[in-house]
Design an enzyme around this catalytic site. Structure first.
Site, PDB file in Angstrom:
ATOM      1  N   GLU A  82       0.673  -1.291   0.340  1.00 12.26           N
ATOM      2  CA  GLU A  82      -0.154   0.273  -0.189  1.00 12.26           C
ATOM      3  C   GLU A  82       0.987   1.656   0.053  1.00 12.26           C
ATOM      4  O   GLU A  82       0.517   2.495   0.290  1.00 12.26           O
ATOM      5  CB  GLU A  82      -0.677   0.085   1.424  1.00 12.26           C
ATOM      6  CG  GLU A  82      -0.821  -0.401   2.413  1.00 12.26           C
ATOM      7  CD  GLU A  82      -1.117   0.005   3.933  1.00 12.26           C
ATOM      8  OE1 GLU A  82      -2.023   1.100   3.836  1.00 12.26           O
ATOM      9  OE2 GLU A  82      -1.273  -0.793   4.057  1.00 12.26           O
ATOM     10  N   CYS A 114      -3.287  -3.430   4.439  1.00 10.54           N
ATOM     11  CA  CYS A 114      -2.530  -4.656   5.031  1.00 10.54           C
ATOM     12  C   CYS A 114      -2.945  -6.238   5.089  1.00 10.54           C
ATOM     13  O   CYS A 114      -1.643  -6.749   4.309  1.00 10.54           O
ATOM     14  CB  CYS A 114      -2.422  -4.618   6.845  1.00 10.54           C
ATOM     15  SG  CYS A 114      -1.796  -2.800   7.072  1.00 10.54           S
ATOM     16  N   HIS A 236      -1.772 -10.152  12.505  1.00  7.34           N
ATOM     17  CA  HIS A 236      -1.548  -8.630  11.512  1.00  7.34           C
ATOM     18  C   HIS A 236      -0.917  -8.162  13.239  1.00  7.34           C
ATOM     19  O   HIS A 236      -1.926  -7.307  14.108  1.00  7.34           O
ATOM     20  CB  HIS A 236      -2.441  -8.054  11.032  1.00  7.34           C
ATOM     21  CG  HIS A 236      -2.403  -6.322  10.800  1.00  7.34           C
ATOM     22  ND1 HIS A 236      -0.847  -6.412  10.253  1.00  7.34           N
ATOM     23  CD2 HIS A 236      -2.750  -5.534  10.583  1.00  7.34           C
ATOM     24  CE1 HIS A 236      -0.946  -5.029  10.018  1.00  7.34           C
ATOM     25  NE2 HIS A 236      -2.163  -4.431  10.465  1.00  7.34           N
TER      26      HIS A 236
HETATM   27  P1  HMG Z   1      -3.217   6.451  22.176  1.00  8.59           P
HETATM   28  O1  HMG Z   1      -4.261   7.231  21.545  1.00  8.59           O
HETATM   29  O2  HMG Z   1      -1.976   7.564  21.672  1.00  8.59           O
HETATM   30  O3  HMG Z   1      -2.265   5.862  22.678  1.00  8.59           O
HETATM   31  O4  HMG Z   1      -2.262   5.782  20.594  1.00  8.59           O
HETATM   32  P2  HMG Z   1      -2.960   4.995  24.116  1.00  8.59           P
HETATM   33  O5  HMG Z   1      -3.434   6.782  24.830  1.00  8.59           O
HETATM   34  O6  HMG Z   1      -4.772   4.528  23.941  1.00  8.59           O
HETATM   35  O7  HMG Z   1      -2.745   4.592  24.659  1.00  8.59           O
HETATM   36  C1  HMG Z   1      -2.333   2.858  24.680  1.00  8.59           C
HETATM   37  C2  HMG Z   1      -2.092   2.507  25.240  1.00  8.59           C
HETATM   38  O8  HMG Z   1      -0.599   2.248  25.768  1.00  8.59           O
HETATM   39  C3  HMG Z   1      -2.930   2.128  26.356  1.00  8.59           C
HETATM   40  O9  HMG Z   1      -3.375   0.950  26.537  1.00  8.59           O
HETATM   41  C4  HMG Z   1      -2.697   2.738  27.678  1.00  8.59           C
HETATM   42  O10 HMG Z   1      -3.177   1.939  28.892  1.00  8.59           O
HETATM   43  C5  HMG Z   1      -1.013   2.370  27.999  1.00  8.59           C
HETATM   44  P3  HMG Z   1      -4.372  -0.238  26.332  1.00  8.59           P
HETATM   45  O11 HMG Z   1      -5.275   0.721  27.557  1.00  8.59           O
HETATM   46  O12 HMG Z   1      -4.628  -0.040  24.883  1.00  8.59           O
HETATM   47  O13 HMG Z   1      -4.209  -1.927  27.125  1.00  8.59           O
HETATM   48  N1  HMG Z   1      -0.097   3.311  28.406  1.00  8.59           N
HETATM   49  C6  HMG Z   1       1.140   3.428  28.804  1.00  8.59           C
HETATM   50  N2  HMG Z   1       1.463   1.682  29.182  1.00  8.59           N
HETATM   51  C7  HMG Z   1       2.364   1.743  30.040  1.00  8.59           C
HETATM   52  N3  HMG Z   1       2.972   2.681  30.055  1.00  8.59           N
HETATM   53  C8  HMG Z   1       2.615   3.838  30.057  1.00  8.59           C
HETATM   54  C9  HMG Z   1       1.609   4.282  29.642  1.00  8.59           C
HETATM   55  N4  HMG Z   1       0.713   5.296  29.229  1.00  8.59           N
HETATM   56  C10 HMG Z   1       0.160   5.009  28.089  1.00  8.59           C
HETATM   57  N5  HMG Z   1       3.710   5.069  31.116  1.00  8.59           N
HETATM   58  C11 HMG Z   1      -3.351   3.653  18.691  1.00  8.59           C
HETATM   59  C12 HMG Z   1      -3.045   4.512  20.209  1.00  8.59           C
HETATM   60  C13 HMG Z   1      -3.131   2.119  18.817  1.00  8.59           C
HETATM   61  C14 HMG Z   1      -4.836   4.221  18.490  1.00  8.59           C
HETATM   62  C15 HMG Z   1      -1.959   5.178  17.945  1.00  8.59           C
HETATM   63  O14 HMG Z   1      -0.642   4.643  18.163  1.00  8.59           O
HETATM   64  C16 HMG Z   1      -2.157   4.917  15.890  1.00  8.59           C
HETATM   65  O15 HMG Z   1      -3.545   5.230  16.029  1.00  8.59           O
HETATM   66  N6  HMG Z   1      -2.137   3.903  15.820  1.00  8.59           N
HETATM   67  C17 HMG Z   1      -2.214   3.646  14.100  1.00  8.59           C
HETATM   68  C18 HMG Z   1      -3.661   3.254  13.826  1.00  8.59           C
HETATM   69  C19 HMG Z   1      -3.785   1.316  14.366  1.00  8.59           C
HETATM   70  O16 HMG Z   1      -1.936   1.113  14.169  1.00  8.59           O
HETATM   71  N7  HMG Z   1      -4.833   1.059  14.376  1.00  8.59           N
HETATM   72  C20 HMG Z   1      -4.995  -0.480  14.694  1.00  8.59           C
HETATM   73  C21 HMG Z   1      -5.710  -1.325  14.060  1.00  8.59           C
HETATM   74  S1  HMG Z   1      -6.327  -0.591  12.402  1.00  8.59           S
HETATM   75  C22 HMG Z   1      -5.085  -1.909  11.776  1.00  8.59           C
HETATM   76  O17 HMG Z   1      -3.985  -3.205  11.964  1.00  8.59           O
HETATM   77  C23 HMG Z   1      -4.632  -1.783  10.217  1.00  8.59           C
HETATM   78  C24 HMG Z   1      -3.168  -1.157   9.861  1.00  8.59           C
HETATM   79  O18 HMG Z   1      -1.807  -1.646  10.207  1.00  8.59           O
HETATM   80  C25 HMG Z   1      -3.582   0.130   8.510  1.00  8.59           C
HETATM   81  C26 HMG Z   1      -3.596  -1.033   7.555  1.00  8.59           C
HETATM   82  O19 HMG Z   1      -4.345  -1.991   6.783  1.00  8.59           O
HETATM   83  O20 HMG Z   1      -2.801  -0.952   6.056  1.00  8.59           O
HETATM   84  C27 HMG Z   1      -2.862   0.280  10.630  1.00  8.59           C
END
Ligand code: HMG
Length: 396
Positions: A82, A114, A236
């Site tokens: 992609e 993906c 994935h």
């Molecule tokens: P965010 O909103 O900044 O993070 O981004 P958050 O506040 O949700 O924190 C993440 C995790 O860290 C949480 O854990 C927190 O509690 C923890 P959870 O509650 O989810 O288990 N946390 C801590 N842990 C330890 N010590 C600390 C601490 N602070 C916080 N101090 C988000 C997270 C994934 C949303 C962002 O990175 C993002 O937008 N990423 C891109 C999208 C993505 O990867 N989506 C995944 C599903 S879609 C997919 O897989 C397709 C894709 O590959 C594309 C395709 O298909 O082409 C993306």
């Protein structure tokens, strides 16, 4: 050939010249590094040098396979990505040229976020099933990019996986029953005018988990192997924590609760490489498969693994594979480790510069500095044509 014994005979991966440790990113964002190391489960991400792209990584991964097996039987190259470099020409055609593959060959590029690496694998199985003497080279290669200072930034990465799909494969036989799921959603996409993806992060996570359920239920309905018969799981991995969440979700759907130790046994080894490379979009699931085969200390011969593929937008597939006796002799685990260890760590300012450069480059004409140590490099664009070359001059 034994009926339906078709699958992955060899697998190889490539990644970038650079890495960024997520500690660097956390420090500059004023974020606790635990959020990245533990919360999303990523320690590093691969970052492309100026003279690297999906073609150079794909060609490197495929070269190892072609060097080992020759190319006489390869009549199809399927390139999943992609991060396409041209709106018309398939990136695989560049790889075909760089590797001097046979002229009597079809080459095509596939896209659906993906997921398309899995589409390529399934199409390859169909081709080999019809012509068991032929081999299909599947390449999945991507550079995962989000905007600087966005929440997705820590989930970037870059890498390619190449797989040789054959009859009577030495690594994995892919079982025929498969679970499918498609739903038109806007969780992640990249319009033509952007070099990085747009994403609704939290929604993308719930869309992913819905797709786990949809694909798994379809697999179940179609009489696929029951989950109790599965020894290992590969998902994935946009970030490794997503796989952990997906695994807990899948087990709950099947009415099972796993303790931490059992979950680690079923899933842990598949997270090792991805944790250090980052998201590789189309290649991510297969990097997880390689990670499992390289890092699981148990003898997996005869084991069944489940594979879950997800591509935003969204298309998903759940299917299973059987690990073949003698699989370890096909792997290159220490070479793979050496390749990861050889990446050059970037300082934050340099990482930002490289990220911004992709947006600034004038696509009509540019030359790249010599950086990569990989076998092939992007020399630049001259008169609108991308020029690739071997990094080390070939000996006469
Ligand atoms: P965010 O909103 O900044 O993070 O981004 P958050 O506040 O949700 O924190 C993440 C995790 O860290 C949480 O854990 C927190 O509690 C923890 P959870 O509650 O989810 O288990 N946390 C801590 N842990 C330890 N010590 C600390 C601490 N602070 C916080 N101090 C988000 C997270 C994934 C949303 C962002 O990175 C993002 O937008 N990423 C891109 C999208 C993505 O990867 N989506 C995944 C599903 S879609 C997919 O897989 C397709 C894709 O590959 C594309 C395709 O298909 O082409 C993306």
């Amino acid at each position: 050939m034994t009926e339906n014994k078709i699958g992955i005979d060899d697998i190889s991966f490539a990644t970038s010249h650079h890495l960024l440790d997520l500690r660097e990113l956390a420090e500059h964002q004023g974020v606790d590094v635990g959020k990245y190391y533990v919360g999303i489960g990523q320690s590093q991400m691969s970052v492309l040098a100026e003279d690297e792209d999906i073609v150079t990584m794909g060609a490197e991964a495929a070269k190892r396979i072609v060097d080992a097996h020759g190319a006489d039987k390869i009549r199809t190259v399927l390139f999943a990505t992609e991060s396409g470099v041209d709106q018309s020409k398939a990136a695989g055609v560049y790889v075909h040229g760089l590797l001097d593959l046979p002229r009597n060959c079809r080459v095509v590029e596939l896209k659906q976020a993906c997921y398309s690496g899995t589409a390529a694998l399934q199409f390859a199985l169909g081709i080999v099933s019809r012509n068991p003497d032929e081999q299909v080279l599947v390449i999945a290669s991507d550079s995962a990019r989000y905007a600087l200072d966005s929440s997705g930034e820590s989930t970037q990465g870059a890498g390619a996986v190449a797989m040789l799909v054959t009859a009577d494969p030495r690594l994995l036989v892919i079982e025929p029953t498969t679970g499918l799921y498609t739903r038109d959603v806007h969780d992640f996409w990249r319009p033509h005018y952007l070099s990085h993806a747009l994403v609704d992060g939290k929604f993308s996570m719930s869309a992913y988990l819905d797709a786990v359920e949809g694909a798994y239920r379809d697999h179940e309905t179609r009489g696929g192997q029951p989950i109790q018969e599965v020894d290992r799981f590969c998902y994935h991995q946009p970030f490794t924590k997503m796989a952990i969440k997906a695994h807990a979700h899948l087990q709950a759907l099947a009415g099972r609760v796993l303790d931490r130790e059992e979950s680690q046994r079923q899933l842990g080894p598949s997270l090792e490489l991805n944790r250090r490379v980052g998201n590789t979009y189309t290649a991510s699931l297969f990097l997880g498969v390689l990670s499992l085969l390289n890092h699981d200390s148990a003898d997996l011969a005869g084991s069944r693994m489940a594979l879950f593929s997800y591509g935003s937008g969204a298309v998903a597939e759940y299917f299973t594979a059987l690990v073949q006796p003698g699989y370890r002799s096909v792997l290159r685990a220490s070479e793979d480790e050496a390749r990861l260890a050889a990446r050059t760590p970037l300082e934050y300012a340099r990482y930002r510069e490289l990220h911004e450069r992709v947006d600034l480059v004038d696509g009509t004409e540019f030359a790249t500095p010599r950086v990569t140590a990989a076998p092939f490099r992007l020399a630049g664009v001259h008169e609108d044509v991308r020029r690739y070359e071997p990094t080390r001059p070939t000996t006469p």
